[in-house]
Design an enzyme around this catalytic site. Sequence first.
Site, PDB file in Angstrom:
ATOM      1  N   ARG A 124       0.829  -1.219   0.000  1.00 43.30           N
ATOM      2  CA  ARG A 124       0.000   0.000   0.000  1.00 43.30           C
ATOM      3  C   ARG A 124       0.864   1.270   0.000  1.00 43.30           C
ATOM      4  O   ARG A 124       0.615   2.212  -0.748  1.00 43.30           O
ATOM      5  CB  ARG A 124      -0.920  -0.018   1.225  1.00 43.30           C
ATOM      6  CG  ARG A 124      -1.980   1.042   1.267  1.00 43.30           C
ATOM      7  CD  ARG A 124      -3.043   0.914   0.169  1.00 43.30           C
ATOM      8  NE  ARG A 124      -2.696   1.628  -1.045  1.00 43.30           N
ATOM      9  CZ  ARG A 124      -2.993   1.233  -2.266  1.00 43.30           C
ATOM     10  NH1 ARG A 124      -3.647   0.140  -2.501  1.00 43.30           N
ATOM     11  NH2 ARG A 124      -2.628   1.929  -3.299  1.00 43.30           N
ATOM     12  N   LYS A 155       2.727  25.081  -4.870  1.00 43.52           N
ATOM     13  CA  LYS A 155       1.460  24.561  -4.321  1.00 43.52           C
ATOM     14  C   LYS A 155       1.553  23.039  -4.227  1.00 43.52           C
ATOM     15  O   LYS A 155       0.878  22.298  -4.963  1.00 43.52           O
ATOM     16  CB  LYS A 155       0.297  24.999  -5.199  1.00 43.52           C
ATOM     17  CG  LYS A 155       0.083  26.507  -5.114  1.00 43.52           C
ATOM     18  CD  LYS A 155      -0.964  27.004  -6.072  1.00 43.52           C
ATOM     19  CE  LYS A 155      -1.071  28.516  -5.990  1.00 43.52           C
ATOM     20  NZ  LYS A 155      -1.797  29.116  -7.075  1.00 43.52           N
ATOM     21  N   LYS A 188       6.285  39.668  -5.545  1.00 43.11           N
ATOM     22  CA  LYS A 188       4.845  39.597  -5.833  1.00 43.11           C
ATOM     23  C   LYS A 188       4.160  40.921  -5.521  1.00 43.11           C
ATOM     24  O   LYS A 188       4.769  41.820  -4.947  1.00 43.11           O
ATOM     25  CB  LYS A 188       4.220  38.480  -5.016  1.00 43.11           C
ATOM     26  CG  LYS A 188       4.788  37.115  -5.371  1.00 43.11           C
ATOM     27  CD  LYS A 188       3.895  36.048  -4.848  1.00 43.11           C
ATOM     28  CE  LYS A 188       4.091  34.777  -5.622  1.00 43.11           C
ATOM     29  NZ  LYS A 188       2.893  33.998  -5.707  1.00 43.11           N
ATOM     30  N   GLU A 232       6.371  39.954 -10.525  1.00 41.92           N
ATOM     31  CA  GLU A 232       4.988  39.775 -10.978  1.00 41.92           C
ATOM     32  C   GLU A 232       4.439  41.145 -11.393  1.00 41.92           C
ATOM     33  O   GLU A 232       4.588  42.111 -10.646  1.00 41.92           O
ATOM     34  CB  GLU A 232       4.201  39.219  -9.788  1.00 41.92           C
ATOM     35  CG  GLU A 232       2.757  38.964 -10.045  1.00 41.92           C
ATOM     36  CD  GLU A 232       2.101  38.386  -8.789  1.00 41.92           C
ATOM     37  OE1 GLU A 232       2.332  37.219  -8.463  1.00 41.92           O
ATOM     38  OE2 GLU A 232       1.355  39.144  -8.137  1.00 41.92           O
ATOM     39  N   ASP A 285       0.552  38.259 -14.252  1.00 43.71           N
ATOM     40  CA  ASP A 285      -0.352  37.671 -13.273  1.00 43.71           C
ATOM     41  C   ASP A 285      -1.811  37.837 -13.681  1.00 43.71           C
ATOM     42  O   ASP A 285      -2.300  38.965 -13.802  1.00 43.71           O
ATOM     43  CB  ASP A 285      -0.094  38.337 -11.915  1.00 43.71           C
ATOM     44  CG  ASP A 285      -0.927  37.691 -10.821  1.00 43.71           C
ATOM     45  OD1 ASP A 285      -1.076  36.458 -10.873  1.00 43.71           O
ATOM     46  OD2 ASP A 285      -1.435  38.416  -9.952  1.00 43.71           O
TER      47      ASP A 285
END
Length: 635
Positions: A103, A138, A170, A199, A222
């Site tokens: 597993r 992320k 940013k 950005e 962005d």
Amino acid sequence: MDISEEKLLRAAQPLIELAIAEDIGPGDATSEAILPADQILYGRIVAKAAGVIAGLPVAKAVFKRLDPAVEFIARVADGQEVTAGELIAEVTGAARALLAAERTALNFLQRMSGIATLTRQFVDAVACTPAVILDTRKTTPGHRLLEKYAVYMGGGLNHRISLYDMMLIKDNHVDAVGGILPAIERARTAYPSLPIEVEVRNLDELRQALSVQPPLERIMLDNMDLELMRQAVGITAGRVPLEASGGVTLERVADIAATGVDYISVGALTHSSAALDISMELIPPAARAAGPDLSQRVAELKARLGERLIILAHHYQRDEVVALADFVGDSLELARRAAQTSAQFIVFCGVHFMAETAAVLARPGQLVLTPDPSAGCYLADTATLEAVRTAWERLADALVSPETEITPITYVNSSAALKAFCGYHGGMVCTSSNAEQVVRAALEQRRRIFFFPDQHLGRNTARRMGIAPHEVLLWDARRFPDAEAIRRATIILWPGACNVHQRFRPQHVQAARQRGPDVRVVVHPECTSEVVQLADDAGSTAYIIRQVKNGPPGTRWAIGTETRLVQRLQRDHPQQTILSLADVPPFCRSMSQITLRNLARLLEELATTGAVSPVVVDEEESHWARVALERMLAL
Ligand code: SF4
């Protein structure tokens, strides 16, 4: 590759410990109660769905952690696409260890393969453009290196790994210090050696970012809409690489790439991928040998069908299929052999357009069959008859007498419908072996060519012939070129590309050069012109094979074409060193669809019931496609 296997395993080790503690704790109660301690089992790890594999070293480490004596043999490589039912790896060892590890090993493998699979879908969606797919931060906490490794195996590139290896300024940073320029100045002063990306939210901020000297490493657009991105690309004019970010989905990504941005970052790769369905089947080792020998069965069926049957296979086919073929060749060689054979059944182990070509050239009474009629071709599918017709009409509108001013030429990797289109309009077919000869012959008749579907083969051929870059026009179905641009062009290229050869990058050539000055880099002309120009040589599959055959012992090669062929060349020429040019060697998914299993099934049906479905091409389409093919074969 930024993340080596060693680095991957270092990152995976604590996660494996955590996972084993979580799953097994003090012991696997069920297996320990039921299975004798000395029982040995054999397991097959099998893909239940098609996808891209990533994480084999981690899965192996899990089995070895439970019992170092477990034998783990990978049957595919990380980065390789598998079909449903395909064997991924085999394990042999103590039954208790295999079941306890199963597993956890599969959890790692399924999740990483899911990320690689989704990444490949994004990479494929932009394969006709130079845009590169990037990951983001992320990622699942603690799993960052594993997930970024999986993205790389899928064909994407890694953005910064963490906050320390690159600065990304940013909107929050910009707002906090009151503007882009002071933010950049502070960043440069504090960490002068770190790359900087900024950005920008609008064109004004973009202009400010572009004014910085020396130029920034990258600028992020962005959440801009497509029109704003197009304007940003125009204003930037290649001075700084641009990255599109925000709201990128599979549906939108091709449109974003078409704006001309260099990079597209996609958070979904790591935060929204579904696990690839993979399972492990355990059987006693003795039962392993008792399975059906499909190779032997195919050989028996071939013997039974005798001279009524010929099996043709492309060089990119699996080894076990190639071993049973009567003739192995590239597109041109296979087209010629299909036209010459008198066998009643032509079984074509290749992709659909190849079988169609054989059907067009077949004589009355001959049947062309393929073990998997759904094996298409990414490149061929980039050009439909309808879309090419629309482009042709636009081209015709721009010319005074289209039928005497422009010749359509289709690469053999195209549907029969497009070959027929060429035949009808006075054009012909070409292959990667004879593209230059075909284009030259066509230009002697009419001054302009419409070349489809492979932009790279067309561009590389034009360059070899000395056609100047300003005479080469890339067709853009989203924004039709103006009439003047069409009239100036000598060759108009359809914007198609092969998703296998497109994955060779200039960086791969540079990396091969670092292996030593004696490494010969040879690539297929379906690679981008940047790669072809950096390589030592370029040519068709047959040409590459000839070069290697003629290479003296000790020659070292880095080859930019489909991986099965490269691996076979290495096996056939052990006295030379032959490697793929790419660090994650690309396989053709469509070619992989032909398996020993579906070949055996087809021959079984042919030899027993005779109930088979041949590849059929409409009569008129077949006529005009044959005209286009015969014009080529007559050269
Ligand atoms: S390698 Fe590329 S061009 Fe060749 S069959 Fe596969 S997708 Fe098509």
